[in-house]
Design a protein around this motif. Sequence first.
Motif, mmCIF file in Angstrom:
data_model
loop_
_atom_site.group_PDB
_atom_site.id
_atom_site.type_symbol
_atom_site.label_atom_id
_atom_site.label_comp_id
_atom_site.label_asym_id
_atom_site.label_seq_id
_atom_site.Cartn_x
_atom_site.Cartn_y
_atom_site.Cartn_z
ATOM 1 N N LEU A 95 -37.416 2.256 -8.198
ATOM 2 C CA LEU A 95 -37.644 1.579 -6.931
ATOM 3 C C LEU A 95 -38.637 2.386 -6.108
ATOM 4 C CD1 LEU A 95 -33.991 0.498 -6.042
ATOM 5 C CD2 LEU A 95 -35.819 -0.871 -7.066
ATOM 6 N N PRO A 96 -39.410 1.738 -5.258
ATOM 7 C CA PRO A 96 -40.436 2.445 -4.472
ATOM 8 C C PRO A 96 -39.832 3.548 -3.610
ATOM 9 C CG PRO A 96 -40.730 0.065 -4.318
ATOM 10 C CD PRO A 96 -39.414 0.286 -4.986
ATOM 11 N N GLY A 97 -40.439 4.730 -3.678
ATOM 12 C CA GLY A 97 -39.954 5.852 -2.871
ATOM 13 C C GLY A 97 -39.970 5.550 -1.388
ATOM 14 N N GLU A 105 -29.227 8.014 0.007
ATOM 15 C CA GLU A 105 -28.238 8.167 -1.061
ATOM 16 C C GLU A 105 -28.807 7.762 -2.417
ATOM 17 O OE1 GLU A 105 -24.767 5.755 -0.369
ATOM 18 O OE2 GLU A 105 -25.944 4.112 0.498
ATOM 19 N N HIS A 106 -29.676 6.745 -2.452
ATOM 20 C CA HIS A 106 -30.315 6.374 -3.712
ATOM 21 C C HIS A 106 -31.241 7.497 -4.168
ATOM 22 C CE1 HIS A 106 -32.198 3.655 -6.703
ATOM 23 N NE2 HIS A 106 -33.279 4.367 -6.434
ATOM 24 N N ALA A 107 -32.065 8.029 -3.251
ATOM 25 C CA ALA A 107 -32.983 9.115 -3.599
ATOM 26 C C ALA A 107 -32.210 10.329 -4.111
ATOM 27 C CB ALA A 107 -33.828 9.490 -2.383
ATOM 28 N N ARG A 108 -31.102 10.625 -3.454
ATOM 29 C CA ARG A 108 -30.293 11.788 -3.860
ATOM 30 C C ARG A 108 -29.791 11.626 -5.296
ATOM 31 N NH1 ARG A 108 -27.542 11.737 0.299
ATOM 32 N NH2 ARG A 108 -28.761 13.316 1.424
ATOM 33 N N ILE A 119 -37.781 10.867 2.560
ATOM 34 C CA ILE A 119 -37.480 10.041 3.724
ATOM 35 C C ILE A 119 -38.551 10.224 4.807
ATOM 36 C CG2 ILE A 119 -35.798 9.552 5.528
ATOM 37 C CD1 ILE A 119 -35.073 8.716 2.578
ATOM 38 N N LYS A 120 -39.048 11.439 4.982
ATOM 39 C CA LYS A 120 -40.093 11.664 5.985
ATOM 40 C C LYS A 120 -41.392 10.961 5.605
ATOM 41 C CE LYS A 120 -38.341 16.033 7.815
ATOM 42 N NZ LYS A 120 -38.543 17.497 7.939
ATOM 43 N N ALA A 163 -26.018 1.004 -4.961
ATOM 44 C CA ALA A 163 -27.077 0.081 -5.381
ATOM 45 C C ALA A 163 -27.147 -1.126 -4.444
ATOM 46 C CB ALA A 163 -26.836 -0.370 -6.810
ATOM 47 N N LEU A 164 -25.984 -1.623 -4.005
ATOM 48 C CA LEU A 164 -25.958 -2.774 -3.098
ATOM 49 C C LEU A 164 -26.619 -2.428 -1.763
ATOM 50 C CD1 LEU A 164 -25.084 -5.615 -2.336
ATOM 51 C CD2 LEU A 164 -22.827 -4.696 -1.748
ATOM 52 N N ARG A 165 -26.296 -1.261 -1.214
ATOM 53 C CA ARG A 165 -26.911 -0.846 0.062
ATOM 54 C C ARG A 165 -28.412 -0.647 -0.102
ATOM 55 N NH1 ARG A 165 -21.780 1.738 0.579
ATOM 56 N NH2 ARG A 165 -22.512 3.623 -0.519
ATOM 57 N N GLN A 166 -28.824 -0.152 -1.267
ATOM 58 C CA GLN A 166 -30.254 0.036 -1.519
ATOM 59 C C GLN A 166 -30.976 -1.310 -1.563
ATOM 60 O OE1 GLN A 166 -32.721 2.843 -2.259
ATOM 61 N NE2 GLN A 166 -33.630 0.924 -1.604
ATOM 62 N N LEU A 167 -30.430 -2.290 -2.245
ATOM 63 C CA LEU A 167 -31.066 -3.603 -2.330
ATOM 64 C C LEU A 167 -31.111 -4.282 -0.958
ATOM 65 C CD1 LEU A 167 -29.549 -4.948 -5.665
ATOM 66 C CD2 LEU A 167 -31.847 -4.050 -5.281
#
Length: 286
Positions: A120-122, A128-131, A154-155, A187-191
């Motif tokens: 997924l795009p950074g 939490e997904h990035a972590r 995130i920055k 995954a749901l929160r990311q989408l």
Amino acid sequence: MPVRSSATARQLRLGAELRKMRELAGLSSTEAGRPLGTDQAQISNIKASRFGVSPDRVRALGRNYSCTDEALINALVGMTGERKRGWWEQYRDILPPGLLDLAELEHHAVALRAAYVAHLPGLLQTPEHAREIFRQVVPPLSPPDIEHRVSHRIKRQAVLYADDPTPYTAIVHEAALRMRSGGAATALRQLQHILDMSEHDHIHVRVIPFDADTFPGSGQSILYAVGPVPQLDTVHLDTALGSVLLDAEAQLARYRIVLDRLETVALGERGSRDVIHGVAQSLKGP
């Protein structure tokens, strides 16, 4: 002017563009420096970005190289004399240089186009997904290193929230949407975050569904950063061995074609949101 201990990708690009300009003029380093009272060593140091270069010097070099492209000269002038350190400099000696170059590239781009097949795009990831993604790095990262990378990612997203945000188009394959990094809840929160971000006028998310026709690309992530003039466009490739920056005219043309073809097989923005919403609903269960 003191010699730099290290140069950023942007500073190296300025030196490279000045070298291209000199070579198009058919001048040697010695011939280039003579009208300016500059020796061959100084011209070589500017080319290699060991020395900084002032706006006036860039304009003088442009005249000496018979460059009549004012838009290019002005864009190169805009790359000089930057004394203020970007926020990414706080991560120097903490993160790989390629990550700092990526943040600097995104910060200065006038538009961004990206394509992802397995990730997924950074710029659209939640912390939490990035972590979770950084927990899967091989060899493993230490907990502090993971947190440094998460905060840096995130920055980077500030370019999408600025008063004058950078236009961003992300092409994402359905496969990336269905990967449950961190479990169904994460995954749901990311989408949902991607859906929310896609509602912004300057953010365009396009999905390539599983039943799409064949498309180009080897599966690596592609970021095309549009510069103030076409000559200063840059492609960033995220590979298993680190970041790669491309700026040769033929390379830029190739990746413009790749991204154009990816957009032709991707769904429109409304259809893409429908796919993302459908995947999100499947994570909620019966």
